[in-house]
Design a protein around this motif. Structure first.
Motif, PDB file in Angstrom:
ATOM      1  N   ASN A  67       0.752  -1.046  -0.386  1.00  0.00           N
ATOM      2  CA  ASN A  67      -0.210  -0.273   0.646  1.00  0.00           C
ATOM      3  C   ASN A  67       0.849   1.239  -0.332  1.00  0.00           C
ATOM      4  OD1 ASN A  67      -1.763   2.358   0.496  1.00  0.00           O
ATOM      5  ND2 ASN A  67      -2.196   1.481   2.368  1.00  0.00           N
ATOM      6  N   PRO A  68       1.161   1.743  -1.343  1.00  0.00           N
ATOM      7  CA  PRO A  68       2.233   3.264  -1.458  1.00  0.00           C
ATOM      8  C   PRO A  68       1.429   4.262  -0.892  1.00  0.00           C
ATOM      9  CG  PRO A  68       0.369   2.721  -2.991  1.00  0.00           C
ATOM     10  CD  PRO A  68       0.435   1.913  -2.386  1.00  0.00           C
ATOM     11  N   LYS A  69       0.743   4.223  -0.111  1.00  0.00           N
ATOM     12  CA  LYS A  69      -0.415   5.494   0.526  1.00  0.00           C
ATOM     13  C   LYS A  69      -0.519   4.964   2.047  1.00  0.00           C
ATOM     14  CE  LYS A  69      -3.621   6.796  -3.468  1.00  0.00           C
ATOM     15  NZ  LYS A  69      -5.821   6.145  -3.719  1.00  0.00           N
ATOM     16  N   PHE A  70      -0.207   4.231   2.520  1.00  0.00           N
ATOM     17  CA  PHE A  70      -0.130   4.254   4.219  1.00  0.00           C
ATOM     18  C   PHE A  70       1.405   4.781   4.604  1.00  0.00           C
ATOM     19  CE2 PHE A  70       1.536   1.953   8.110  1.00  0.00           C
ATOM     20  CZ  PHE A  70       0.213   2.232   8.260  1.00  0.00           C
ATOM     21  N   ALA A  71       1.348   5.072   5.774  1.00  0.00           N
ATOM     22  CA  ALA A  71       2.313   5.960   5.980  1.00  0.00           C
ATOM     23  C   ALA A  71       2.392   6.184   7.845  1.00  0.00           C
ATOM     24  CB  ALA A  71       2.343   7.440   6.034  1.00  0.00           C
ATOM     25  N   SER A  72       3.157   6.049   9.108  1.00  0.00           N
ATOM     26  CA  SER A  72       2.956   5.656  10.553  1.00  0.00           C
ATOM     27  C   SER A  72       4.804   6.883  11.341  1.00  0.00           C
ATOM     28  CB  SER A  72       2.766   4.255  10.780  1.00  0.00           C
ATOM     29  OG  SER A  72       2.522   3.823  12.344  1.00  0.00           O
ATOM     30  N   LEU A  73       3.839   7.077  12.092  1.00  0.00           N
ATOM     31  CA  LEU A  73       5.300   7.508  12.697  1.00  0.00           C
ATOM     32  C   LEU A  73       4.170   7.981  14.200  1.00  0.00           C
ATOM     33  CD1 LEU A  73       4.757  11.554  11.856  1.00  0.00           C
ATOM     34  CD2 LEU A  73       2.549   9.600  11.797  1.00  0.00           C
ATOM     35  N   GLY A  74       5.308   7.725  14.403  1.00  0.00           N
ATOM     36  CA  GLY A  74       5.236   8.311  16.311  1.00  0.00           C
ATOM     37  C   GLY A  74       5.936   7.284  17.813  1.00  0.00           C
ATOM     38  N   ALA A  75       5.886   7.482  18.548  1.00  0.00           N
ATOM     39  CA  ALA A  75       6.578   6.639  19.503  1.00  0.00           C
ATOM     40  C   ALA A  75       6.008   6.177  20.346  1.00  0.00           C
ATOM     41  CB  ALA A  75       7.477   7.338  20.301  1.00  0.00           C
ATOM     42  N   SER A  76       4.749   6.086  20.032  1.00  0.00           N
ATOM     43  CA  SER A  76       3.449   5.049  21.170  1.00  0.00           C
ATOM     44  C   SER A  76       3.886   3.962  20.709  1.00  0.00           C
ATOM     45  CB  SER A  76       2.461   5.334  20.427  1.00  0.00           C
ATOM     46  OG  SER A  76       1.957   6.536  19.720  1.00  0.00           O
ATOM     47  N   GLY A  77       4.471   2.919  19.940  1.00  0.00           N
ATOM     48  CA  GLY A  77       4.824   1.702  20.306  1.00  0.00           C
ATOM     49  C   GLY A  77       6.013   1.649  21.337  1.00  0.00           C
ATOM     50  N   ALA A  78       6.896   2.609  21.182  1.00  0.00           N
ATOM     51  CA  ALA A  78       8.527   2.309  22.613  1.00  0.00           C
ATOM     52  C   ALA A  78       7.575   2.878  23.633  1.00  0.00           C
ATOM     53  CB  ALA A  78       9.089   3.311  22.205  1.00  0.00           C
ATOM     54  N   VAL A  79       6.813   4.067  23.792  1.00  0.00           N
ATOM     55  CA  VAL A  79       5.771   4.408  25.115  1.00  0.00           C
ATOM     56  C   VAL A  79       5.406   2.748  25.512  1.00  0.00           C
ATOM     57  CG1 VAL A  79       3.959   5.622  26.218  1.00  0.00           C
ATOM     58  CG2 VAL A  79       6.467   6.220  24.120  1.00  0.00           C
ATOM     59  N   GLY A  80       4.100   1.969  24.400  1.00  0.00           N
ATOM     60  CA  GLY A  80       3.356   1.109  25.216  1.00  0.00           C
ATOM     61  C   GLY A  80       4.235   0.459  25.625  1.00  0.00           C
ATOM     62  N   ALA A  81       5.684   0.099  25.664  1.00  0.00           N
ATOM     63  CA  ALA A  81       6.215  -0.990  25.750  1.00  0.00           C
ATOM     64  C   ALA A  81       7.325  -0.507  27.196  1.00  0.00           C
ATOM     65  CB  ALA A  81       7.932  -0.837  25.045  1.00  0.00           C
ATOM     66  N   VAL A  82       6.915   0.566  26.991  1.00  0.00           N
ATOM     67  CA  VAL A  82       7.667   0.965  28.648  1.00  0.00           C
ATOM     68  C   VAL A  82       6.420   0.790  29.445  1.00  0.00           C
ATOM     69  CG1 VAL A  82       8.286   3.028  29.787  1.00  0.00           C
ATOM     70  CG2 VAL A  82       8.938   2.209  27.447  1.00  0.00           C
ATOM     71  N   LEU A  83       4.878   1.693  29.020  1.00  0.00           N
ATOM     72  CA  LEU A  83       3.722   1.671  29.849  1.00  0.00           C
ATOM     73  C   LEU A  83       3.711  -0.499  30.457  1.00  0.00           C
ATOM     74  CD1 LEU A  83       1.371   2.650  31.223  1.00  0.00           C
ATOM     75  CD2 LEU A  83      -0.275   2.507  28.851  1.00  0.00           C
ATOM     76  N   PHE A  84       3.850  -0.957  29.595  1.00  0.00           N
ATOM     77  CA  PHE A  84       3.178  -2.405  29.545  1.00  0.00           C
ATOM     78  C   PHE A  84       4.002  -2.847  30.933  1.00  0.00           C
ATOM     79  CE2 PHE A  84      -0.338  -1.333  27.568  1.00  0.00           C
ATOM     80  CZ  PHE A  84      -1.167  -2.335  27.831  1.00  0.00           C
ATOM     81  N   VAL A  85       5.792  -2.801  30.646  1.00  0.00           N
ATOM     82  CA  VAL A  85       6.610  -2.866  32.013  1.00  0.00           C
ATOM     83  C   VAL A  85       6.351  -1.871  32.733  1.00  0.00           C
ATOM     84  CG1 VAL A  85       9.219  -2.886  32.068  1.00  0.00           C
ATOM     85  CG2 VAL A  85       8.709  -3.719  30.094  1.00  0.00           C
ATOM     86  N   PHE A  86       5.812  -1.630  32.870  1.00  0.00           N
ATOM     87  CA  PHE A  86       5.526  -0.802  34.175  1.00  0.00           C
ATOM     88  C   PHE A  86       4.327  -1.462  35.243  1.00  0.00           C
ATOM     89  CE2 PHE A  86       2.474   1.522  36.888  1.00  0.00           C
ATOM     90  CZ  PHE A  86       3.240   2.385  37.576  1.00  0.00           C
TER      91      PHE A  86
END
Length: 198
Positions: A103-122
């Protein structure tokens, strides 16, 4: 200065630079799976986590990291914490990378995945700690918050009618939990203790 604060400063500075100095950096840094595979832009798995769509997006991620990051950093130690954050940045993008590779139109950005990883370790280490939301005056047990968050993310992902990459949130949470149970020494012992096995 803690690693958490350093990450917040670097992420905010890069995001600001892309907004105000070089908008092309945003275009080249965001995750575009179609071009990752066809033009070998594998760096986007990492660079996308240092860019944000708008001020609300940036503030939400960095404020969450500000409150939960230092606790997780002290719990894991600096080395394992930075490993967790980088793993969250990269691995949370993997589902989107493959699902949208054509899909050439799809784009994603942001630190949400990493922040989510930190949150769930908490949440993993402090499941009964209260988490306060802006619109709820009483603390929600972290484990309950985590379960609701994952449930909502699955539901929102299925609806897929907004511009939020909910599958990255889910993948980030899973990355955090697997990281602490597999990579962090004695990390699995905490779960076994909670279950009464040891």
């Amino acid at each position: 200065m803690t690693l958490t604060l350093i990450i917040i400063v670097i992420t905010s500075a890069i995001t600001w630079y892309a907004w105000n100095v070089n908008p092309q950096a945003q275009a080249w840094g965001m995750l575009r799976p179609y071009y990752v595979f066809r033009q070998d832009r594998w760096y986007q798995l990492l660079s996308a986590g240092f860019l944000h769509a708008n001020l609300t997006h940036l503030l939400f991620n960095m404020i969450t990291l500000f409150f939960f990051g230092p606790v997780v950093e002290r719990t894991l130690g600096a080395g394992y914490f930075i490993g967790l954050y980088l793993a969250g940045l990269v691995l949370s993008n993997i589902p989107s990378l493959f699902r949208h590779r054509d899909n050439p139109k799809f784009a994603s950005l942001g630190a949400s995945g990493a922040v989510g990883a930190v949150l769930f370790v908490f949440i993993y280490f402090f499941p009964m700690a209260p988490i306060y939301l802006f619109f709820i005056p009483i603390g929600i047990p972290a484990a309950v918050f985590g379960a609701v968050f994952i449930g909502y993310s699955f539901w929102a992902h299925k609806k897929a009618n907004d511009q939020i990459n909910h599958e990255a949130h889910i993948a980030g949470a899973v990355t955090g939990l697997l990281y602490v149970m597999i990579i962090v020494p004695r990390g699995i012992d905490h779960l076994l203790t909670l279950l009464g096995i040891i």
